[in-house]
Scaffold this motif. Structure first.
Motif, PDB file in Angstrom:
ATOM      1  N   LEU A 112     -10.149  17.677  20.069  1.00  0.00           N
ATOM      2  CA  LEU A 112     -10.915  17.123  19.861  1.00  0.00           C
ATOM      3  C   LEU A 112     -10.209  17.068  18.217  1.00  0.00           C
ATOM      4  CD1 LEU A 112     -13.869  15.593  18.612  1.00  0.00           C
ATOM      5  CD2 LEU A 112     -14.766  17.570  18.482  1.00  0.00           C
ATOM      6  N   TRP A 113      -9.931  15.844  17.536  1.00  0.00           N
ATOM      7  CA  TRP A 113      -9.350  15.276  16.497  1.00  0.00           C
ATOM      8  C   TRP A 113     -11.104  14.436  15.088  1.00  0.00           C
ATOM      9  CZ3 TRP A 113      -4.982  14.878  13.537  1.00  0.00           C
ATOM     10  CH2 TRP A 113      -4.053  15.328  14.464  1.00  0.00           C
ATOM     11  N   ILE A 114     -11.167  15.108  14.373  1.00  0.00           N
ATOM     12  CA  ILE A 114     -12.495  14.884  13.634  1.00  0.00           C
ATOM     13  C   ILE A 114     -11.069  14.478  12.042  1.00  0.00           C
ATOM     14  CG2 ILE A 114     -13.685  16.283  11.288  1.00  0.00           C
ATOM     15  CD1 ILE A 114     -14.332  17.906  13.769  1.00  0.00           C
ATOM     16  N   ALA A 115     -11.821  12.957  11.825  1.00  0.00           N
ATOM     17  CA  ALA A 115     -11.259  11.844  11.004  1.00  0.00           C
ATOM     18  C   ALA A 115     -10.218  12.011  10.773  1.00  0.00           C
ATOM     19  CB  ALA A 115     -11.378  12.525   9.288  1.00  0.00           C
ATOM     20  N   ARG A 116      -9.419  11.519  12.147  1.00  0.00           N
ATOM     21  CA  ARG A 116      -8.317  10.924  12.103  1.00  0.00           C
ATOM     22  C   ARG A 116      -7.318  10.157  11.564  1.00  0.00           C
ATOM     23  NH1 ARG A 116      -4.226  12.798  16.562  1.00  0.00           N
ATOM     24  NH2 ARG A 116      -2.854  11.282  17.039  1.00  0.00           N
ATOM     25  N   ALA A 117      -7.959   9.173  11.232  1.00  0.00           N
ATOM     26  CA  ALA A 117      -7.374   7.783  10.156  1.00  0.00           C
ATOM     27  C   ALA A 117      -8.079   7.165   9.554  1.00  0.00           C
ATOM     28  CB  ALA A 117      -7.102   6.938  11.850  1.00  0.00           C
ATOM     29  N   THR A 118      -9.051   8.541   8.922  1.00  0.00           N
ATOM     30  CA  THR A 118      -9.757   7.536   8.148  1.00  0.00           C
ATOM     31  C   THR A 118      -9.644   7.152   6.552  1.00  0.00           C
ATOM     32  OG1 THR A 118     -10.434  10.246   6.694  1.00  0.00           O
ATOM     33  CG2 THR A 118     -12.283   9.116   8.318  1.00  0.00           C
ATOM     34  N   PRO A 119      -9.213   6.206   5.782  1.00  0.00           N
ATOM     35  CA  PRO A 119      -8.918   5.958   4.192  1.00  0.00           C
ATOM     36  C   PRO A 119      -9.043   6.985   3.494  1.00  0.00           C
ATOM     37  CG  PRO A 119     -10.527   4.335   5.135  1.00  0.00           C
ATOM     38  CD  PRO A 119     -10.877   5.460   6.025  1.00  0.00           C
ATOM     39  N   ARG A 120      -7.653   6.811   2.638  1.00  0.00           N
ATOM     40  CA  ARG A 120      -7.768   8.330   2.021  1.00  0.00           C
ATOM     41  C   ARG A 120      -8.532   7.976   1.283  1.00  0.00           C
ATOM     42  NH1 ARG A 120      -2.913  10.825   2.846  1.00  0.00           N
ATOM     43  NH2 ARG A 120      -1.541  10.120   4.098  1.00  0.00           N
ATOM     44  N   ALA A 121      -8.516   6.820  -0.019  1.00  0.00           N
ATOM     45  CA  ALA A 121      -9.684   6.341  -0.857  1.00  0.00           C
ATOM     46  C   ALA A 121     -10.761   7.106  -0.474  1.00  0.00           C
ATOM     47  CB  ALA A 121      -9.751   5.231  -0.928  1.00  0.00           C
ATOM     48  N   TRP A 122     -11.396   7.095   0.977  1.00  0.00           N
ATOM     49  CA  TRP A 122     -12.511   8.456   0.937  1.00  0.00           C
ATOM     50  C   TRP A 122     -11.908   8.977   0.847  1.00  0.00           C
ATOM     51  CZ3 TRP A 122     -14.902   5.530   6.417  1.00  0.00           C
ATOM     52  CH2 TRP A 122     -14.732   4.245   6.168  1.00  0.00           C
ATOM     53  N   LEU A 123     -11.861   9.831   0.603  1.00  0.00           N
ATOM     54  CA  LEU A 123     -11.280  11.653  -0.247  1.00  0.00           C
ATOM     55  C   LEU A 123     -11.494  11.402  -1.746  1.00  0.00           C
ATOM     56  CD1 LEU A 123     -10.125  13.370   2.913  1.00  0.00           C
ATOM     57  CD2 LEU A 123     -12.291  13.306   2.190  1.00  0.00           C
ATOM     58  N   ALA A 137       0.631  -1.514  -0.183  1.00  0.00           N
ATOM     59  CA  ALA A 137       0.407  -0.153  -0.146  1.00  0.00           C
ATOM     60  C   ALA A 137       0.836   1.366  -0.339  1.00  0.00           C
ATOM     61  CB  ALA A 137      -0.832   0.018   1.052  1.00  0.00           C
ATOM     62  N   ALA A 138       1.743   1.151   1.249  1.00  0.00           N
ATOM     63  CA  ALA A 138       3.064   2.611   0.648  1.00  0.00           C
ATOM     64  C   ALA A 138       3.178   2.575  -0.372  1.00  0.00           C
ATOM     65  CB  ALA A 138       3.618   2.283   1.963  1.00  0.00           C
ATOM     66  N   THR A 139       3.510   1.356  -1.248  1.00  0.00           N
ATOM     67  CA  THR A 139       4.560   1.353  -2.713  1.00  0.00           C
ATOM     68  C   THR A 139       3.674   2.489  -3.572  1.00  0.00           C
ATOM     69  OG1 THR A 139       5.860  -0.211  -2.117  1.00  0.00           O
ATOM     70  CG2 THR A 139       5.403   0.609  -4.511  1.00  0.00           C
ATOM     71  N   GLU A 140       2.457   2.430  -3.486  1.00  0.00           N
ATOM     72  CA  GLU A 140       0.825   2.400  -4.477  1.00  0.00           C
ATOM     73  C   GLU A 140       0.968   4.178  -4.027  1.00  0.00           C
ATOM     74  OE1 GLU A 140      -1.591  -0.143  -4.703  1.00  0.00           O
ATOM     75  OE2 GLU A 140      -0.341  -1.988  -5.773  1.00  0.00           O
ATOM     76  N   HIS A 141       0.512   4.481  -2.867  1.00  0.00           N
ATOM     77  CA  HIS A 141       0.926   6.306  -2.042  1.00  0.00           C
ATOM     78  C   HIS A 141      -0.650   5.705  -1.773  1.00  0.00           C
ATOM     79  CE1 HIS A 141       4.509   7.148  -2.978  1.00  0.00           C
ATOM     80  NE2 HIS A 141       4.270   6.788  -4.684  1.00  0.00           N
ATOM     81  N   ARG A 142      -1.014   4.144  -0.727  1.00  0.00           N
ATOM     82  CA  ARG A 142      -2.450   3.930  -0.300  1.00  0.00           C
ATOM     83  C   ARG A 142      -2.566   3.901   0.722  1.00  0.00           C
ATOM     84  NH1 ARG A 142      -4.286  -1.098  -1.298  1.00  0.00           N
ATOM     85  NH2 ARG A 142      -2.367  -2.000  -2.887  1.00  0.00           N
ATOM     86  N   ASP A 143      -3.437   3.374   1.206  1.00  0.00           N
ATOM     87  CA  ASP A 143      -3.902   2.552   2.528  1.00  0.00           C
ATOM     88  C   ASP A 143      -4.415   0.872   2.147  1.00  0.00           C
ATOM     89  OD1 ASP A 143      -3.935   4.856   4.432  1.00  0.00           O
ATOM     90  OD2 ASP A 143      -5.438   5.091   3.608  1.00  0.00           O
ATOM     91  N   VAL A 144      -3.734  -0.261   2.934  1.00  0.00           N
ATOM     92  CA  VAL A 144      -4.626  -1.074   3.158  1.00  0.00           C
ATOM     93  C   VAL A 144      -6.219  -0.817   2.555  1.00  0.00           C
ATOM     94  CG1 VAL A 144      -2.583  -1.860   3.884  1.00  0.00           C
ATOM     95  CG2 VAL A 144      -4.558  -1.750   5.257  1.00  0.00           C
ATOM     96  N   THR A 145      -6.478  -1.606   1.940  1.00  0.00           N
ATOM     97  CA  THR A 145      -7.974  -2.115   1.600  1.00  0.00           C
ATOM     98  C   THR A 145      -8.858  -3.320   2.678  1.00  0.00           C
ATOM     99  OG1 THR A 145      -8.576  -3.024  -0.086  1.00  0.00           O
ATOM    100  CG2 THR A 145      -7.898  -0.872  -0.434  1.00  0.00           C
ATOM    101  N   PHE A 146     -10.030  -3.033   3.296  1.00  0.00           N
ATOM    102  CA  PHE A 146     -11.051  -3.880   3.485  1.00  0.00           C
ATOM    103  C   PHE A 146     -11.392  -5.321   1.920  1.00  0.00           C
ATOM    104  CE2 PHE A 146     -14.475  -6.469   3.999  1.00  0.00           C
ATOM    105  CZ  PHE A 146     -14.795  -6.432   5.520  1.00  0.00           C
ATOM    106  N   ASP A 147     -11.417  -4.772   1.448  1.00  0.00           N
ATOM    107  CA  ASP A 147     -11.442  -6.369   0.581  1.00  0.00           C
ATOM    108  C   ASP A 147     -10.087  -7.254   0.336  1.00  0.00           C
ATOM    109  OD1 ASP A 147     -13.870  -5.404  -0.971  1.00  0.00           O
ATOM    110  OD2 ASP A 147     -13.211  -4.762  -2.182  1.00  0.00           O
ATOM    111  N   GLU A 148      -8.462  -6.453   0.697  1.00  0.00           N
ATOM    112  CA  GLU A 148      -7.546  -6.855   0.343  1.00  0.00           C
ATOM    113  C   GLU A 148      -7.007  -7.965   1.803  1.00  0.00           C
ATOM    114  OE1 GLU A 148      -4.142  -4.707  -0.576  1.00  0.00           O
ATOM    115  OE2 GLU A 148      -4.190  -3.382   0.330  1.00  0.00           O
ATOM    116  N   VAL A 149      -7.615  -7.340   2.995  1.00  0.00           N
ATOM    117  CA  VAL A 149      -7.778  -8.079   4.582  1.00  0.00           C
ATOM    118  C   VAL A 149      -8.488  -9.020   4.303  1.00  0.00           C
ATOM    119  CG1 VAL A 149      -7.919  -7.480   6.674  1.00  0.00           C
ATOM    120  CG2 VAL A 149      -6.918  -5.525   5.736  1.00  0.00           C
ATOM    121  N   LEU A 150      -9.570  -8.481   3.995  1.00  0.00           N
ATOM    122  CA  LEU A 150     -10.468 -10.219   3.452  1.00  0.00           C
ATOM    123  C   LEU A 150     -10.438 -11.043   3.096  1.00  0.00           C
ATOM    124  CD1 LEU A 150     -13.500 -10.741   4.859  1.00  0.00           C
ATOM    125  CD2 LEU A 150     -14.058  -9.930   1.901  1.00  0.00           C
TER     126      LEU A 150
END
Length: 863
Positions: free
Chosen positions: A742-753, A129-142
């Protein structure tokens, strides 16, 4: 969710509880959608037969399957994840998953992953994921690991593999427990697939899940062997385990062939009846067409001269939706709006989170009495045994989940029930053992309960019991202060148990007074310190408002003790670390027991239970007592050594559990620690792992621990709350070391934006009131992300004023911020961070957070 007008009978469920004699009537004269000789199907049981008609009011592709008082119920069978539609437009969708898949293992073999000392698979996924400048996805973990397929107490002679899932209601004490093949065991008397279905089924390609999002309505799909679905060899007769040689089929392939669908819907309200009525439906389909009329059963398979009408089944389905919709409204439950993009399905995570709270609620008996598990299945009662009711993790998990998701009515009932019936006056618990770190966590949760709800009455009512916990822990700290001089590694570090089952060895040694299993666990000191800080401040405020000197004085004393304990704790941790770090490959080892040199399992203690580092490190992380350096080292050491981590989650080691078991029942605090360390990537990995592999696939039932190979212990309620609490923290979280920033969206997946996506949170409880916000991405069209509708509604007069807030926008590819506006006004660059992707609202500017939209704009290039 459009409202549905119900008859009074449907509201009360009276139509389900009516006398069975009233239902002894002939089958209505209706035209079947497709006439098939029932006898030709070799169906063994035909009770409850009801015909199916084409519904003139049904949407295209759907047929009428039953009726409620306001009209026809329609169902689409064209896909495994079809929908059931009720009058008024309410649509309940099925969501089922294959129970046999070929896992990827991240490109490794199972043997390699299992044997690795480090978190080989988790590190590989993060690196890709880091190499591709993204986060791990739920589907690949599943996809990385197989589904859970069994539970404790397998009895193959009954074709039964234990506690896989269950359903029920909040008041009943009887559980409907099933294995992964939908079997409930022969002595329950419930309808069983191997009894009702007298055809060979392809057990390799069973699908399983739920109907209606978070609702506790269970669904199984059993492909018929040697029909049009692709199988390479003839499967065995239903009931004898997996059929050899049948290849794994896709959902579309299974839907194209012939199959049986089994659905179980419990009655939502049982009016204080400890028994649990439920309705079963067995439907045979070929493609999108019903082969014959479904078979309906009322709780038991043997009900002579009685046929439950189809309408009772659909009334129970509608009753579930009505009951839980009303319950969430009464509780004040928060709501998520999350994207489904790039392999991470936010709406499914939302449903799983809410279902997890629901499952915790139906685990309890008579609404609020705790249980650690359920009774039923080949494992017997397992963790549902009443002797487990006082287990402290039941309280801490349920109360945390209820508070973080906004279920305040439930939180109050859970809290008062435990304080009244399970906490004793001297700080001990009505349970076989005492976990002293959990005792400290209870103090923090009592304070959080007041901060979130404003209900000081419940706490004041049990003030003496609560202070009994403080007195017990303080006595341990005082004893350690007196016994060891200043500078000694154990000076001021409370000694005790962090695992309740250590009572066994303690009791055996009691005659001689040698209680060697009681040790100076850093988790006890850490959680006690956190409790002193949080509850101490709460008592001072509550006492001042009530003009109660006793309460105010108690709080002040706790606040006075807290910094002394923290200094002793951090000094001891530093000394212990220095001694351990000189050992080979141990430079980042921070032992979890004062004065030891071991970060893995302490095997030398004379106990029937080894120590549990996965428990202790999670508790220490949740306490926030470790220094930032120590916390980062703890995370790194666990990732790299002794099978201590798997896919970002802490894993079991030693004789009590292998190093390949995801230890979810004690793991809530680990995610908190990852957020505290600001390791968003690993936080998301462990969140997705908890959702995908610490829960059964489809029915979202959480075992106490889960082997990465697919085996599992029985269901445990504290495991059930891990996923929803971490999902909530991802979206809104208070930093414990910076005056609750108060932290808003501290760790949301990058793809969600990604362009056009929306992240929204509504009515999330905080110490400052109910938080709502909406984040909309125009990252490509305008090169901006807009945060608006930010609001804080003060839940009560005691809510703390918001003094500091941070908004984080984790964009795809980590784009570079070039400008920020708040309510149309440009913010200076000092207010935003390129590296941390944050916009800060310090005390002098915190009002800007809710004054209007926040527009964050970016450069053209991605990193």
């Amino acid at each position: 969710r459009p409202p549905i007008k119900l008859s009074e009978r449907e509201k009360r469920g009276d139509h389900i509880c009516k006398r069975r004699a009233e239902s002894r009537q002939s089958i209505p004269d209706r035209t079947m959608a497709q006439s098939v000789s029932v006898r030709a199907l070799s169906v063994g049981v035909l009770w409850g037969l009801a015909v199916v008609v084409h519904g003139t009011d049904c949407p295209p592709g759907a047929v009428e399957v039953g009726r409620v008082s306001t009209g026809a119920v329609c169902e689409d069978f064209g896909a495994l994840n079809g929908s059931m539609t009720f009058p008024g437009g309410a649509v309940l969708r099925k969501r089922v998953y294959a129970q046999a898949v070929t896992p990827t293992w991240g490109g490794f073999t199972q043997a390699t992953v299992s044997a690795a000392a480090d978190d080989l698979l988790g590190k590989a996924l993060l690196q890709t994921a880091a190499t591709e400048h993204r986060d791990v996805t739920f589907d690949e973990v599943l996809a990385a690991l197989p589904p859970i397929i069994s539970g404790w107490g397998s009895k193959p002679q009954f074709g039964y593999a234990g506690q896989h899932t269950f359903t029920g209601s909040r008041e009943a004490s009887v559980d409907l427990v099933f294995d992964h093949k939908g079997d409930c065991g022969q002595w329950t008397g419930f309808p069983r697939p191997l009894t009702v279905i007298n055809e060979s089924i392809d057990q390799t390609n069973v699908f399983h899940g739920l109907l209606g999002g978070e609702l506790p309505i269970l669904v199984w799909v059993f492909p018929v062997a040697n029909s049009s679905e692709p199988t390479t060899t003839k499967p065995t007769r239903n009931g004898g385990g997996r059929s050899g040689g049948s290849r794994v089929a896709t959902a579309a392939e299974v839907a194209a062939g012939c199959r049986w669908e089994m659905m179980v819907v419990p009655v939502a309200e049982v009016a204080h009846n400890r028994e649990q009525p439920a309705f079963f439906r067995f439907a045979r389909l070929c493609g999108s067409t019903l082969s014959a009329a479904p078979l309906y059963f009322d709780t038991n398979i043997y009900t002579p001269d009685y046929r439950p009408p189809a309408d009772d089944f659909y009334g129970a389905v509608l009753g579930q939706r009505t009951y839980w919709t009303a319950t969430w409204a009464a509780e004040g439950l928060l709501e998520f709006e999350l994207p489904a993009v790039a392999g991470t399905d936010g709406p499914t995570l939302r449903d799983q989170a809410v279902h997890s709270l629901l499952r915790d609620m139906i685990t309890r008996v008579e609404t609020f009495f705790p249980r650690y598990g359920v009774c039923g299945g080949a494992g017997g009662c397992a963790y549902g045994d009443p002797h487990n009711n006082g287990f402290q993790e039941i309280l801490t998990a349920s109360l945390t989940g209820a508070l973080e998701l906004g279920a305040f009515v439930y939180a109050q009932g859970v809290l008062e029930n435990y304080l009244r019936f399970y906490v004793k006056e001297r700080g001990t618990i009505a349970y076989r053992g005492l976990e002293m770190a959990q005792s400290g966590r209870m103090l923090t949760l009592f304070a959080q309960y007041w901060r979130y709800t404003g209900d000081s009455d419940t706490l004041v009512r049990y003030f003496d019991k609560i202070q009994g916990i403080v007195t017990m822990l303080e006595g341990r700290r005082t004893a350690a202060t007196a016994a060891f001089p200043a500078g000694h590694v154990q000076h001021g570090i409370p000694i005790g148990h962090d695992e309740a089952d250590l009572f066994l060895t303690w009791a055996a040694q009691n005659p001689g007074g040698n209680h060697t299993t009681e040790m100076p666990f850093f988790s006890i000191a850490g959680e006690y310190w956190r409790g002193l800080v949080d509850l101490g401040a709460a008592w001072v405020e509550i006492g001042a408002r009530a003009q109660n000197t006793t309460i105010r004085t108690a709080g002040a004393a706790m606040l006075e003790t807290a910094p002394v304990l923290l200094a002793d704790l951090r000094a001891s941790m530093a000394t212990t670390h220095t001694r351990a770090a000189v050992l080979p490959n141990n430079s980042r080892c921070w032992p979890y027991v004062a004065g030891t040199a071991v970060c893995a399992e302490l095997r030398t203690q004379p106990s029937v239970r080894d120590s549990e580092p996965w428990r202790t490190y999670a508790e220490l992380a949740w306490s926030a007592a470790a220094t930032p350096t120590a916390l980062l080292d703890v995370i790194a050491w666990n990732r790299d050594n002794a099978k201590m981590m798997r896919l970002g989650m802490l894993s079991g080691t030693g004789s009590d559990a292998s190093g390949n078991s995801l230890m979810s029942f004690t793991g809530i605090g680990w995610g908190y620690g990852l957020l505290l360390a600001d390791d968003a990537e690993t936080f998301l990995l462990q969140l997705f792992t908890a959702a995908a592999h610490a829960n059964t696939r489809g029915s979202w039932t959480a075992p106490e621990e889960t082997d990465i190979g697919g085996g599992a212990m029985p269901y445990a309620s504290s495991s059930q709350l891990l996923m929803p609490v971490n999902l909530r923290w991802m979206l809104a979280w208070e930093h414990p070391l910076t005056n609750r920033t108060l932290w808003i969206a501290r760790a949301t997946p990058r793809a969600w934006l990604s362009e056009g996506e929306v992240i929204a949170l509504t009515d999330a409880p905080t110490s400052f009131g109910r938080l709502s916000y909406r984040i909309t991405s125009a990252i490509d069209s305008r090169r901006c992300v807009i945060v608006d509708h930010v609001g804080l509604v003060r839940a009560h007069s005691g809510s703390a004023p918001l003094t500091d807030a941070v908004v984080r926008l984790r964009t795809p590819g980590h784009r570079t911020i070039v400008s920020v506006k708040a309510n149309g006004a440009e913010l200076p660059a000092s207010r935003w961070s390129l590296a941390e992707e944050t916009v800060s609202f310090p005390p002098s500017h915190v009002a800007e957070l809710t004054a209007g939209p926040i527009e964050v704009c970016y450069g053209a290039a991605k990193r």
